[in-house]
Design a protein around this motif. Sequence first.
Motif, PDB file in Angstrom:
ATOM      1  N   ALA A 150       0.829  -1.209   0.000  1.00 50.13           N
ATOM      2  CA  ALA A 150       0.000   0.000   0.000  1.00 50.13           C
ATOM      3  C   ALA A 150       0.861   1.255   0.000  1.00 50.13           C
ATOM      4  CB  ALA A 150      -0.927  -0.005   1.213  1.00 50.13           C
ATOM      5  N   VAL A 151       1.957   1.221   0.757  1.00 47.95           N
ATOM      6  CA  VAL A 151       2.853   2.384   0.808  1.00 47.95           C
ATOM      7  C   VAL A 151       3.563   2.567  -0.524  1.00 47.95           C
ATOM      8  CG1 VAL A 151       4.794   3.449   1.990  1.00 47.95           C
ATOM      9  CG2 VAL A 151       3.168   2.091   3.295  1.00 47.95           C
ATOM     10  N   LEU A 152       3.973   1.457  -1.157  1.00 43.46           N
ATOM     11  CA  LEU A 152       4.637   1.540  -2.461  1.00 43.46           C
ATOM     12  C   LEU A 152       3.727   2.186  -3.506  1.00 43.46           C
ATOM     13  CD1 LEU A 152       6.471  -1.913  -2.710  1.00 43.46           C
ATOM     14  CD2 LEU A 152       7.543   0.342  -2.631  1.00 43.46           C
ATOM     15  N   LEU A 153       2.452   1.873  -3.442  1.00 39.85           N
ATOM     16  CA  LEU A 153       1.498   2.468  -4.380  1.00 39.85           C
ATOM     17  C   LEU A 153       1.214   3.927  -4.031  1.00 39.85           C
ATOM     18  CD1 LEU A 153      -1.054  -0.486  -4.681  1.00 39.85           C
ATOM     19  CD2 LEU A 153       0.675   0.208  -6.360  1.00 39.85           C
ATOM     20  N   TRP A 154       1.432   4.278  -2.777  1.00 39.73           N
ATOM     21  CA  TRP A 154       1.111   5.623  -2.278  1.00 39.73           C
ATOM     22  C   TRP A 154       2.219   6.621  -2.590  1.00 39.73           C
ATOM     23  CZ3 TRP A 154       3.026   7.886   2.611  1.00 39.73           C
ATOM     24  CH2 TRP A 154       2.336   9.039   2.981  1.00 39.73           C
TER      25      TRP A 154
END
Length: 304
Positions: A150-154
């Motif tokens: 989720a953080v990588l996509l954020w």
Amino acid sequence: MNTFIELIGVDPNFNYRLLTILAIDVSIAILLLGAMRFLSGLSAQVNSTEELAKEDNFAFGISVAGSILALGIVLTGAISGEAAPSYAMEAIGMLAYGGYGLLLIKVGRFIHDKVALQHLNKNALIKEKNLTIGIIDAAGAIATAIVIRAVLLWVDGLNLNTFIAITSGFIVAQTMLLIVTRLREKQYANNNQEDCLQEALSKGQLALAIRYSGQAISTALAVTAASYFLTYDPDTLVMNLLGWLIIGVIMTLLVAILTAIAKRIVLWGINLVEEVDQQHNIGVASIEMATSIAIAMILTALMT
């Protein structure tokens, strides 16, 4: 084929470049997934080939499977988004994100062992072929990976701030898993004459491991909801970290409440404490796990 491409108005060079990038990403992903197996053996201080093929250690196999799936989840976050301007940058980005994700999964496993489930010697119990601990270990790795993805996509870009943001999300994930573990331990003790959840897990109670796995993964899904409320800004990483934590707590509480209601409806007329805690009913525990994850997925989807 070229005629078809011309008819639909697609640039042939675009397809070639896309296929090349796909080949780079898939090749690196396969190499990293292969490395995960051997790193799992190294961290557990065993020969992975002997443990899997000669000792037939199913617990170790489940643990490794969880780590491989976790890395795969992380890699989907690294692959998603726009392609890099050059093949070299694409390869560097994939290696950097994938390698760092692999490292965080292993660090998360260490933290889960030493802090969240500090009374368990996971490595020793997995060597003893304790399936329960293998399942718990796999679930912890998957939960960590869900938040990292989720953080990588954020985040945006590939620089120091990106890795600080990823690390921040990782810290939030570990904090939430620790909080949930302590709450579940207290709940288990209250329902079972002050018995210890970790001791029950060490004795191989599969039903408890299945339920706990659902709770860990649903917690991770709840924490990812923060990415829908916060805008990535390298200049406000501290505030972002605080925001992830606050929203993660709120969403985890909301998922817990809704899951409790859903379980009462789905498992109407069934005494969960008696069936899962005392009779070790893995069927009922599996329904609990599925309900927890389903509610978290639905709630997260509603936030998009």
